[in-house]
Design a protein around this motif. Structure first.
Motif, short mmCIF file in Angstrom:
data_model
loop_
_atom_site.label_atom_id
_atom_site.label_comp_id
_atom_site.label_asym_id
_atom_site.label_seq_id
_atom_site.Cartn_x
_atom_site.Cartn_y
_atom_site.Cartn_z
N PRO A 178 0.81 -1.22 0.00
CA PRO A 178 0.00 0.00 0.00
C PRO A 178 0.84 1.27 0.00
O PRO A 178 0.51 2.24 -0.69
CB PRO A 178 -0.83 -0.11 1.28
CG PRO A 178 -0.94 -1.58 1.53
CD PRO A 178 0.37 -2.15 1.03
N ARG A 184 -11.38 6.79 -1.62
CA ARG A 184 -11.26 7.43 -0.30
C ARG A 184 -10.00 6.98 0.42
O ARG A 184 -9.32 7.77 1.07
CB ARG A 184 -12.51 7.09 0.51
CG ARG A 184 -12.64 7.86 1.78
CD ARG A 184 -14.05 7.65 2.35
NE ARG A 184 -14.21 8.50 3.49
CZ ARG A 184 -13.87 8.15 4.73
NH1 ARG A 184 -13.38 6.96 4.96
NH2 ARG A 184 -14.04 8.99 5.71
N ALA A 185 -9.68 5.68 0.31
CA ALA A 185 -8.54 5.13 1.04
C ALA A 185 -7.21 5.34 0.32
O ALA A 185 -6.19 5.58 0.97
CB ALA A 185 -8.75 3.64 1.29
N TYR A 186 -7.20 5.25 -1.02
CA TYR A 186 -5.92 5.19 -1.73
C TYR A 186 -5.66 6.31 -2.73
O TYR A 186 -4.55 6.46 -3.20
CB TYR A 186 -5.80 3.85 -2.47
CG TYR A 186 -5.78 2.69 -1.53
CD1 TYR A 186 -4.68 2.44 -0.72
CD2 TYR A 186 -6.89 1.85 -1.41
CE1 TYR A 186 -4.67 1.37 0.16
CE2 TYR A 186 -6.88 0.78 -0.53
CZ TYR A 186 -5.77 0.56 0.25
OH TYR A 186 -5.76 -0.49 1.13
N THR A 237 -14.98 3.60 -1.88
CA THR A 237 -14.12 3.08 -0.80
C THR A 237 -12.65 3.12 -1.19
O THR A 237 -11.80 3.56 -0.41
CB THR A 237 -14.55 1.65 -0.43
OG1 THR A 237 -15.93 1.67 -0.07
CG2 THR A 237 -13.72 1.10 0.70
N PRO A 297 -6.77 10.12 0.34
CA PRO A 297 -6.85 9.67 1.73
C PRO A 297 -6.88 10.77 2.79
O PRO A 297 -7.18 10.50 3.94
CB PRO A 297 -5.59 8.82 1.90
CG PRO A 297 -4.62 9.42 0.94
CD PRO A 297 -5.46 9.86 -0.24
#
Length: 145
Positions: A3, A59-61, A56, A64
């Motif tokens: 990640p 938003r995360a990657y 999702t 962020p």
């Protein structure tokens, strides 16, 4: 890819890769859904699942560091996607029905028109999500790449 390494990729690259993944999820989940419901319902539910995955993942990657509340992000995400859909449809139909015939384009006109519409729509979606859905306020670290 880890990640942290993924997060070092340019933001637009992350957006396109994860948008492609969300589109693949949309396409793939339609098959089992079609076993339980009519095709049109399965396409709609699959679209919602793919869009949820996209939200999702983005938003995360991709975005962020957005300080916006999740409900506001979700609402703006839906609005940006609706605008993007109108852009894709307008570009695709305009090219197919008017511009390509006007310039004498004959090679795979539907594919060219739709592909161009998707490309322009992706730019509109990226800008909309960056500056609306997941906006980082000036002075905050984050979405500067």
């Amino acid at each position: 890819m880890r990640p942290q390494a993924f997060l070092r990729l340019p933001q637009l690259v992350r957006f396109l890769l994860l948008g492609g993944l969300a589109a693949a999820i949309n396409w793939l989940v339609r098959f089992p859904l079609s076993l339980a419901m009519p095709f049109s319902a399965a396409v709609f539910v699959a679209y919602l699942i793919g869009m949820s995955a996209g939200f999702t993942l983005y938003r995360a990657y991709v975005f962020p560091n957005s300080p916006r509340p999740i409900a506001m992000q979700a609402a703006l995400f839906l609005i940006v996607n609706a605008v993007g859909a109108v852009v894709v449809m307008t570009i695709s139909v305009s090219l197919l029905d008017h511009i390509l015939p006007l310039i004498g384009w004959w090679l795979l006109p539907e594919a060219v028109a739709h592909g161009t519409g998707i490309a322009v729509g992706a730019v509109v979606n990226f800008a909309g999500h960056k500056y609306l859905s997941f906006r980082v306020h000036p002075g905050r670290a984050g979405n500067l790449t």
